[in-house]
Design an enzyme around this catalytic site. Structure first.
Site: not given
Length: 232
Positions: A205, A175, A52, A201
């Protein structure tokens, strides 16, 4: 992951993350909105050598923006910079090698950047998912150091530069994976529960969203300060 969160994630995933979700979102997308030129606007994109981040940097470059790529590894970053220049024809692409899991290196980069450059838009895109618990040389859990603390330090450090410009922006890439975990501000470095890289993770986020909300309301962010109030 609790049963409740599993159900929520599954339901939301079916509705938003499948082909039908994409087709539904497309109905509100106006391609013409992207047909802009932005010469003179300066962007900093972390993790701009792949995924991205690279796609974002390339599209900005095609529209005449100046891009500062902040990457960890020299060789792939140099390759990405060269590719962006070739495809966009824009020479105003600059590279900075910074390990975003190292607070001291981030502060040093920020201090140098403030002296030499202006900035209109910061795009916090870089992220890591280390599946085994590892500590940095500062004793920080690596995912937390890069994904949460590093983003916080970079953003707060660059705010004085951003505030000097018209219409400054900070964009932080989160996310939908954050929905699988409730943010536990009492265990930000994953010391008290069995370590699972994917779940860590997700926590990181989720912290992005909390820090964004805190900054909007001008409140202290508990994701980067432990409950007793001292620095991490």
């Amino acid at each position: 992951m609790s049963l409740y969160r599993s159900v929520v994630w599954f339901a939301k995933g079916l509705r938003e993350y499948t082909k039908s979700g994409y087709e539904s979102a497309c109905k509100d997308f106006v391609p013409h909105d992207l047909e802009v030129q932005i010469p003179g606007r300066v962007f900093l994109v972390t993790g701009g050598n792949s995924g991205i981040g690279k796609a974002t940097a390339l599209e900005i470059a095609k529209r005449g923006g100046t891009v500062h790529l902040v990457c960890r590894d020299q060789a792939p970053a140099e390759d990405a910079r060269g590719e962006i220049i070739r495809e966009s024809g824009n020479q105003n692409i600059f590279l900075h090698i910074v390990d975003l899991s190292d607070p001291k290196k981030i502060w040093k980069f920020v201090e140098n950047f403030k002296q030499e450059h202006k900035l209109h838009v910061l795009i916090n895109n870089a992220g890591c998912m280390v599946n085994k618990r590892e500590l940095t040389e500062d004793g920080l859990e690596k995912n937390f150091a890069a994904n949460t603390l590093g983003v916080y330090i970079l953003t707060t450090g660059l705010i004085p530069v951003l505030e000097k410009e018209h219409d400054p922006r900070v964009i932080t890439v989160s996310s939908g994976g954050m929905l699988v975990q409730k943010l536990n501000t009492n265990d930000l470095q994953s010391e008290r529960t069995p370590f699972d890289g994917t779940m860590v993770y997700a926590q990181n986020k989720g912290a992005h969203i909390v820090c964004k909300a805190a900054s909007t309301l001008r409140l202290p962010c508990r994701c980067c300060v432990p409950s007793e109030g001292g620095p991490v």
